[in-house]
Design a protein around this motif. Structure first.
Motif, PDB file in Angstrom:
ATOM      1  N   LEU A   1       0.862  -1.171   0.000  1.00  0.00           N
ATOM      2  CA  LEU A   1       0.000   0.000   0.000  1.00  0.00           C
ATOM      3  C   LEU A   1       0.903   1.227   0.000  1.00  0.00           C
ATOM      4  O   LEU A   1       1.960   1.230   0.643  1.00  0.00           O
ATOM      5  CB  LEU A   1      -0.892   0.018   1.242  1.00  0.00           C
ATOM      6  N   GLY A   2       0.490   2.258  -0.727  1.00  0.00           N
ATOM      7  CA  GLY A   2       1.329   3.443  -0.783  1.00  0.00           C
ATOM      8  C   GLY A   2       0.552   4.691  -1.112  1.00  0.00           C
ATOM      9  O   GLY A   2      -0.667   4.672  -1.293  1.00  0.00           O
ATOM     10  N   LEU A   3       1.284   5.796  -1.179  1.00  0.00           N
ATOM     11  CA  LEU A   3       0.750   7.077  -1.628  1.00  0.00           C
ATOM     12  C   LEU A   3       1.581   7.518  -2.822  1.00  0.00           C
ATOM     13  O   LEU A   3       2.808   7.505  -2.759  1.00  0.00           O
ATOM     14  CB  LEU A   3       0.816   8.118  -0.512  1.00  0.00           C
ATOM     15  N   ALA A   4       0.908   7.864  -3.908  1.00  0.00           N
ATOM     16  CA  ALA A   4       1.604   8.210  -5.142  1.00  0.00           C
ATOM     17  C   ALA A   4       1.137   9.569  -5.635  1.00  0.00           C
ATOM     18  O   ALA A   4      -0.070   9.830  -5.728  1.00  0.00           O
ATOM     19  CB  ALA A   4       1.332   7.158  -6.219  1.00  0.00           C
ATOM     20  N   VAL A   5       2.093  10.444  -5.938  1.00  0.00           N
ATOM     21  CA  VAL A   5       1.785  11.732  -6.557  1.00  0.00           C
ATOM     22  C   VAL A   5       1.934  11.552  -8.063  1.00  0.00           C
ATOM     23  O   VAL A   5       2.988  11.144  -8.547  1.00  0.00           O
ATOM     24  CB  VAL A   5       2.744  12.826  -6.054  1.00  0.00           C
ATOM     25  N   ALA A   6       0.854  11.818  -8.793  1.00  0.00           N
ATOM     26  CA  ALA A   6       0.874  11.563 -10.236  1.00  0.00           C
ATOM     27  C   ALA A   6      -0.060  12.520 -10.956  1.00  0.00           C
ATOM     28  O   ALA A   6      -0.963  13.116 -10.353  1.00  0.00           O
ATOM     29  CB  ALA A   6       0.459  10.121 -10.534  1.00  0.00           C
ATOM     30  N   GLN A   7       0.152  12.658 -12.254  1.00  0.00           N
ATOM     31  CA  GLN A   7      -0.736  13.484 -13.070  1.00  0.00           C
ATOM     32  C   GLN A   7      -2.114  12.839 -13.115  1.00  0.00           C
ATOM     33  O   GLN A   7      -2.270  11.695 -13.547  1.00  0.00           O
ATOM     34  CB  GLN A   7      -0.174  13.638 -14.486  1.00  0.00           C
ATOM     35  N   SER A   8      -3.104  13.585 -12.693  1.00  0.00           N
ATOM     36  CA  SER A   8      -4.451  13.038 -12.554  1.00  0.00           C
ATOM     37  C   SER A   8      -5.009  12.505 -13.866  1.00  0.00           C
ATOM     38  O   SER A   8      -5.718  11.504 -13.892  1.00  0.00           O
ATOM     39  CB  SER A   8      -5.377  14.120 -11.993  1.00  0.00           C
ATOM     40  N   GLN A   9      -4.689  13.144 -14.967  1.00  0.00           N
ATOM     41  CA  GLN A   9      -5.274  12.770 -16.254  1.00  0.00           C
ATOM     42  C   GLN A   9      -4.776  11.421 -16.769  1.00  0.00           C
ATOM     43  O   GLN A   9      -5.344  10.863 -17.697  1.00  0.00           O
ATOM     44  CB  GLN A   9      -4.952  13.839 -17.295  1.00  0.00           C
ATOM     45  N   THR A  10      -3.700  10.891 -16.168  1.00  0.00           N
ATOM     46  CA  THR A  10      -3.114   9.660 -16.692  1.00  0.00           C
ATOM     47  C   THR A  10      -3.705   8.386 -16.088  1.00  0.00           C
ATOM     48  O   THR A  10      -3.365   7.284 -16.525  1.00  0.00           O
ATOM     49  CB  THR A  10      -1.591   9.653 -16.465  1.00  0.00           C
ATOM     50  N   TRP A  11      -4.593   8.508 -15.107  1.00  0.00           N
ATOM     51  CA  TRP A  11      -5.118   7.304 -14.463  1.00  0.00           C
ATOM     52  C   TRP A  11      -5.915   6.438 -15.425  1.00  0.00           C
ATOM     53  O   TRP A  11      -5.885   5.207 -15.341  1.00  0.00           O
ATOM     54  CB  TRP A  11      -5.983   7.676 -13.255  1.00  0.00           C
ATOM     55  N   GLU A  12      -6.627   7.049 -16.331  1.00  0.00           N
ATOM     56  CA  GLU A  12      -7.452   6.266 -17.254  1.00  0.00           C
ATOM     57  C   GLU A  12      -6.596   5.350 -18.129  1.00  0.00           C
ATOM     58  O   GLU A  12      -6.966   4.205 -18.415  1.00  0.00           O
ATOM     59  CB  GLU A  12      -8.292   7.194 -18.137  1.00  0.00           C
TER      60      GLU A  12
ATOM     61  N   LEU B   1      -0.010   0.341 -10.762  1.00  0.00           N
ATOM     62  CA  LEU B   1      -0.536   0.893  -9.517  1.00  0.00           C
ATOM     63  C   LEU B   1      -2.045   1.010  -9.642  1.00  0.00           C
ATOM     64  O   LEU B   1      -2.557   1.474 -10.663  1.00  0.00           O
ATOM     65  CB  LEU B   1       0.064   2.280  -9.240  1.00  0.00           C
ATOM     66  N   HIS B   2      -2.745   0.579  -8.600  1.00  0.00           N
ATOM     67  CA  HIS B   2      -4.202   0.602  -8.619  1.00  0.00           C
ATOM     68  C   HIS B   2      -4.692   1.652  -7.624  1.00  0.00           C
ATOM     69  O   HIS B   2      -4.331   1.622  -6.451  1.00  0.00           O
ATOM     70  CB  HIS B   2      -4.759  -0.779  -8.266  1.00  0.00           C
ATOM     71  N   ARG B   3      -5.512   2.538  -8.102  1.00  0.00           N
ATOM     72  CA  ARG B   3      -5.972   3.666  -7.289  1.00  0.00           C
ATOM     73  C   ARG B   3      -7.029   3.224  -6.282  1.00  0.00           C
ATOM     74  O   ARG B   3      -7.960   2.481  -6.607  1.00  0.00           O
ATOM     75  CB  ARG B   3      -6.535   4.754  -8.205  1.00  0.00           C
ATOM     76  N   LEU B   4      -6.897   3.709  -5.036  1.00  0.00           N
ATOM     77  CA  LEU B   4      -7.838   3.420  -3.957  1.00  0.00           C
ATOM     78  C   LEU B   4      -8.376   4.732  -3.393  1.00  0.00           C
ATOM     79  O   LEU B   4      -7.828   5.800  -3.634  1.00  0.00           O
ATOM     80  CB  LEU B   4      -7.140   2.623  -2.845  1.00  0.00           C
ATOM     81  N   GLU B   5      -9.435   4.621  -2.611  1.00  0.00           N
ATOM     82  CA  GLU B   5     -10.063   5.804  -2.041  1.00  0.00           C
ATOM     83  C   GLU B   5      -9.262   6.346  -0.852  1.00  0.00           C
ATOM     84  O   GLU B   5      -8.763   5.597  -0.022  1.00  0.00           O
ATOM     85  CB  GLU B   5     -11.481   5.489  -1.575  1.00  0.00           C
ATOM     86  N   LEU B   6      -9.152   7.656  -0.785  1.00  0.00           N
ATOM     87  CA  LEU B   6      -8.572   8.337   0.364  1.00  0.00           C
ATOM     88  C   LEU B   6      -9.675   8.706   1.349  1.00  0.00           C
ATOM     89  O   LEU B   6     -10.856   8.742   0.979  1.00  0.00           O
ATOM     90  CB  LEU B   6      -7.841   9.602  -0.095  1.00  0.00           C
ATOM     91  N   PRO B   7      -9.315   9.017   2.601  1.00  0.00           N
ATOM     92  CA  PRO B   7     -10.353   9.384   3.578  1.00  0.00           C
ATOM     93  C   PRO B   7     -10.869  10.807   3.413  1.00  0.00           C
ATOM     94  O   PRO B   7     -11.701  11.258   4.200  1.00  0.00           O
ATOM     95  CB  PRO B   7      -9.629   9.208   4.925  1.00  0.00           C
TER      96      PRO B   7
END
Length: 344
Positions: free
Chosen positions: A306-317, A330-336
């Motif tokens: 599990l981690g925290l990643a800083v990335a360009q938002s538009q590239t997740w798709e 890397l698979h995106r998960l929900e933050l609190p």
């Protein structure tokens, strides 16, 4: 690490290798304890910078991203310290203790950050010192709370980021439900808590899971000068005040906030391959450049992280990967907390 807590870890059966880390089996036991038990974790990866003197408040107000006037004897805050270009040199948890400001910071950058702050004291009546006479402990769970309440009777009424302090101790209620206990070396409270039955020992590498789950990334040597505060969601955890006065990088931080130019944001992620903090990230959408960086990591089991990643938002798709061949996904998960939409 303080010799007392080093010995306590050994008595609890936590053996560390030459790299300072526990075996995988021990680490996974610690992670399980964080999820289901009561834990005490000596946080040797953090130290305190002490800022004191008649002009300490005004000095810090002109250096840090948050409004230091909101730090009182009973209220703590997160804050950041940036270059003139708005890139973070450090992040802090700050509280007051007997008139001085205690800045908890990653140990691998603490000396350099303390020296840099001291450079700007000039003629102000301020003293900046690296204070290694305190132990920093992470505690969580029902038993931990019960033990702490024996020494901090006001614990039951502490809200998030509130503080209860004594002459040689300070307790901060963290936003993730745990506590940060700061103890002057030799303080009797530490000896009493160490004798408690049922508290499970953990190292800082396991305790990192709690900050990851809370969406809090600490600036460390590998990530210095990589992020504007908003890239790491610092304003979302209350570490940036946009109404205070000037500080290094303030114009860029404010411009990023109000002109909608934040293309990078921090996300909670899962992945199945060991990666270090500072690992560069890639996307097939932008194949010729890195699109981000890993800001925090904790191993959950044999092949799960599990981690925290800083990335360009538009590239997740299109997908985000930790290698240029796009094999480590890397698979995106929900933050609190919610991340507002960004302008591409």
């Amino acid at each position: 690490m303080n010799a007392f807590w080093d010995e306590w870890l050994r008595q609890k059966g936590v053996v560390r290798g030459e790299n300072g880390q526990a075996s995988l089996a021990s680490h996974l036991e610690q992670v399980a304890a964080l999820e289901n038990g009561s834990v005490l974790a000596p946080l040797e990866n953090f130290v305190l910078i002490r800022v004191e003197g008649e002009d300490a408040a005004g000095f810090l107000q002109g250096q840090l991203s948050n409004d230091i006037r909101e730090v009182t004897a009973v209220c703590a805050q997160y804050s950041t310290y940036s270059t003139a270009k708005g890139r973070m040199l450090a992040s802090f948890l700050i509280w007051q203790h007997e008139g001085a400001y205690c800045l908890m910071v990653s140990a691998d950058i603490a000396e350099a950050v303390a020296k840099r702050l001291a450079m700007f004291v000039l003629r102000s009546k301020v003293k900046v010192t690296l204070d290694r006479d305190w132990s920093l402990l992470g505690m969580s769970g029902i038993l931990a709370r019960s033990e702490l309440q024996k020494h901090f009777p006001g614990l039951a009424s502490l809200g998030k980021m509130q503080v209860e302090a004594q002459s040689e101790a300070a307790l901060v209620a963290l936003p993730n439900g745990g506590y940060l206990l700061a103890l002057k070396d030799g303080c009797g409270i530490g000896e009493d808590i160490a004798r408690a039955e049922g508290l499970q020992a953990a190292l800082a590498q396991a305790w990192a899971l709690r900050d990851i789950q809370a969406g809090i990334a600490w600036v460390v040597q590998a990530t210095q000068e990589q992020f504007v505060p908003q890239m790491a969601n610092m304003e979302l955890i209350g570490a940036v005040n946009f109404k205070k006065g000037c500080y290094p990088g303030q114009e860029i931080v404010a411009r990023s906030q109000y002109l909608g130019k934040m293309k990078r944001r921090m996300f909670k992620v899962s992945f199945d391959t060991a990666l270090p903090v500072g690992a560069k990230l890639y996307s097939p959408q932008l194949p010729d450049q890195s699109i981000g960086m890993l800001a925090a990591v904790c191993q959950l089991n044999d092949s799960s992280y599990l981690g925290l990643a800083v990335a360009q938002s538009q590239t997740w798709e299109a997908g985000i990967f930790a290698d240029e061949e796009h094999t480590i996904a890397l698979h995106r998960l929900e933050l609190p907390y919610a991340i507002e939409s960004v302008t591409e």
